[in-house]
Design a protein around this motif. Sequence first.
Motif, short mmCIF file in Angstrom:
data_model
loop_
_atom_site.label_atom_id
_atom_site.label_comp_id
_atom_site.label_asym_id
_atom_site.label_seq_id
_atom_site.Cartn_x
_atom_site.Cartn_y
_atom_site.Cartn_z
N PRO A 14 0.83 -1.21 0.00
CA PRO A 14 0.00 0.00 0.00
C PRO A 14 0.87 1.26 0.00
O PRO A 14 1.71 1.44 0.89
N HIS A 16 0.09 4.19 0.72
CA HIS A 16 -0.23 5.12 1.79
C HIS A 16 0.27 4.63 3.16
O HIS A 16 -0.05 5.26 4.18
N HIS A 17 1.03 3.55 3.18
CA HIS A 17 1.58 3.06 4.43
C HIS A 17 3.02 3.55 4.59
O HIS A 17 3.27 4.73 4.77
N ASN A 51 -5.62 3.90 -2.23
CA ASN A 51 -5.96 2.61 -2.84
C ASN A 51 -4.93 2.16 -3.88
O ASN A 51 -5.19 1.23 -4.64
N HIS A 53 -1.22 0.54 -4.92
CA HIS A 53 -0.20 -0.36 -4.42
C HIS A 53 1.04 -0.28 -5.32
O HIS A 53 0.92 -0.03 -6.52
N TYR A 88 -0.41 -0.38 9.67
CA TYR A 88 -0.31 -1.25 8.49
C TYR A 88 -1.15 -2.52 8.63
O TYR A 88 -0.74 -3.59 8.22
N THR A 114 4.75 -7.14 4.90
CA THR A 114 4.12 -5.82 4.96
C THR A 114 4.83 -4.90 5.95
O THR A 114 4.92 -3.70 5.71
#
Length: 347
Positions: A14, A16-17, A51, A53, A88, A114
């Motif tokens: 992601p 946005h992480h 949204n 990746h 996360y 992750t």
Amino acid sequence: MKPTWYECDQRYLPAHHQPALLLDLLLVRDAGSHKVLKGTGLFYEDIIEGNRHISALQFQQLISNSQKLAPEGDLSFRWGDNLWPGHYGLGSQLLSNAPDLKCALQALVQFRHTLSPLLVPRVFEDEHYCYVQWLETCCDLASLRPFMVETSMMALTSLSRWQSQTSLPWRYGFSYQAPTKGIEQYQVHLGEQLMFGLGVDVMVIEKCWLERAWPKGSVTAFRASWHEATQLNPESNSGFCEAVYDWLVKHIQQPVTLPDVALAFDMSSATLKRKLKKHRTSFQQIQDQARLHMCLYLLHVKGMNNEQVAQQLLFNDLTNFRRAFKRWSGLTPSASRQQFQLHSLAL
């Protein structure tokens, strides 16, 4: 069991992480987002939408850009200091609820793809110590490796300090030589227990700290989160390079060739070569790394002598073993032992 893996161009991270956190550290320095995101295929609006990746290769490009835009040398440590537990998903929830260091390390390993997607932790113990080794997962990090090692070690150091409300007595070993400039950054953020030119990136701590209760943790919440997490994610896939490395380590006492690995991964030798090239590495490079790490483990953790290690790794004679070890590490086995003793990492 056939190995399972993800590849360096697979878009599963992601944006946005962790990438967003790194981006913010640059934006506060007035670095334009277009400079940070150059060559990644991302725009700032993509991250805001929450949204999109990205792949490991795109993430590496973002890190490379960031490193160039922050020449002071502390970006990796500042990023690591804020990296975990983060936001996360289930992995971060586990880290937030971890009742002790042992549980936190279990969560890091289970959700490494992750929580630590480019440099993953491998945890093992002996009678007295716990070791956290940092291993490339998807592809060779090349010049970015020191930056990611600094980030990862700082992240675990900061997490354990925050949760335990005290500074844990970690010791740090680095595969690379000490930087000519910036060594004070290591001392300020990690302390004085540093050893460079070791051949492996590893953190070491006495086992008595593993199950010492963390004031901010919760046994019940951790167990509940672990049950939920493993139900939703029963298996934790490895990056392609990590999967090849793991297979080689498991078969370290066998005369393994590239065709053997290709057969285990259900592909032709030519396909395996192409995949390794795509991941910026080679069979020989990963095999040498696996054998060096095993040598270091047997020499310094298990306390074996040269003859025993040479026998474990199927060397015909000691001369060949010493020659190979020096090619891998730049040191002879005896010089490597002396380094461990000199830096109090002889365990």
